[in-house]
Motif scaffolding. Structure first.
Motif, PDB file in Angstrom:
ATOM      1  N   MET A   1      -3.588   1.109  -1.344  1.00  9.97           N
ATOM      2  CA  MET A   1      -3.288   2.170  -0.646  1.00  9.97           C
ATOM      3  C   MET A   1      -2.812   3.352  -1.329  1.00  9.97           C
ATOM      4  N   ILE A   2      -3.562   4.382  -1.105  1.00 13.50           N
ATOM      5  CA  ILE A   2      -3.150   5.629  -1.733  1.00 13.50           C
ATOM      6  C   ILE A   2      -3.130   6.737  -0.801  1.00 13.50           C
ATOM      7  N   GLU A   3      -1.629   7.184  -0.811  1.00  9.50           N
ATOM      8  CA  GLU A   3      -1.425   8.133   0.015  1.00  9.50           C
ATOM      9  C   GLU A   3      -1.935   9.571   0.175  1.00  9.50           C
ATOM     10  N   LEU A   4      -2.618   9.978   1.086  1.00  6.78           N
ATOM     11  CA  LEU A   4      -3.316  11.241   0.786  1.00  6.78           C
ATOM     12  C   LEU A   4      -2.210  12.494   1.277  1.00  6.78           C
ATOM     13  N   ARG A   5      -2.107  13.464   0.417  1.00  4.19           N
ATOM     14  CA  ARG A   5      -1.353  14.504   0.757  1.00  4.19           C
ATOM     15  C   ARG A   5      -2.207  15.994   0.684  1.00  4.19           C
TER      16      ARG A   5
ATOM     17  N   ASP B   1      -4.864   6.601   8.978  1.00  3.02           N
ATOM     18  CA  ASP B   1      -4.055   7.581   9.182  1.00  3.02           C
ATOM     19  C   ASP B   1      -3.820   8.538   7.914  1.00  3.02           C
ATOM     20  N   ASP B   2      -2.894   8.602   7.177  1.00  2.00           N
ATOM     21  CA  ASP B   2      -2.844   9.371   6.127  1.00  2.00           C
ATOM     22  C   ASP B   2      -3.118   8.582   4.585  1.00  2.00           C
ATOM     23  N   LYS B   3      -3.727   7.461   4.842  1.00  2.00           N
ATOM     24  CA  LYS B   3      -3.706   6.638   3.653  1.00  2.00           C
ATOM     25  C   LYS B   3      -5.261   6.063   3.156  1.00  2.00           C
ATOM     26  N   LYS B   4      -5.563   6.442   1.955  1.00  2.00           N
ATOM     27  CA  LYS B   4      -6.997   5.928   1.467  1.00  2.00           C
ATOM     28  C   LYS B   4      -6.782   4.291   1.077  1.00  2.00           C
TER      29      LYS B   4
END
Length: 82
Positions: free
Chosen positions: A68-72, A26-29
């Protein structure tokens, strides 16, 4: 080294890491493979190290099951002249 191994070797501690491998959901690394740089005993020192971290280096607590790193996505472009 897998994140699970780091968690077993250094339970309930802050560690400074270099990201070697990850995948995106999704939007997470989701980080899966890391190189341990050092263990940080003091939470204040961990915060200072995190603020200085650049690129693929980060500070994380081993009490966390996954990294988990949120990608923005950038919401705007500064200095764009049309």
């Amino acid at each position: 080294m897998k994140w699970e191994e780091v968690r077993k070797l250094y339970p309930n501690q802050y560690v400074k890491l270099n990201i070697l491998d990850f995948h995106v959901e999704d939007d997470k690394k989701i980080v899966t493979d890391v190189a341990l740089i050092n263990v940080i005993e003091n939470p204040k020192t961990a915060t200072k190290e995190l603020l200085r971290a650049k690129g693929n280096t980060l500070v994380y607590h081993t009490g966390t099951e996954k990294i988990m790193i949120e990608l923005r996505n950038p919401t705007g472009l500064r200095g764009l002249r049309l």
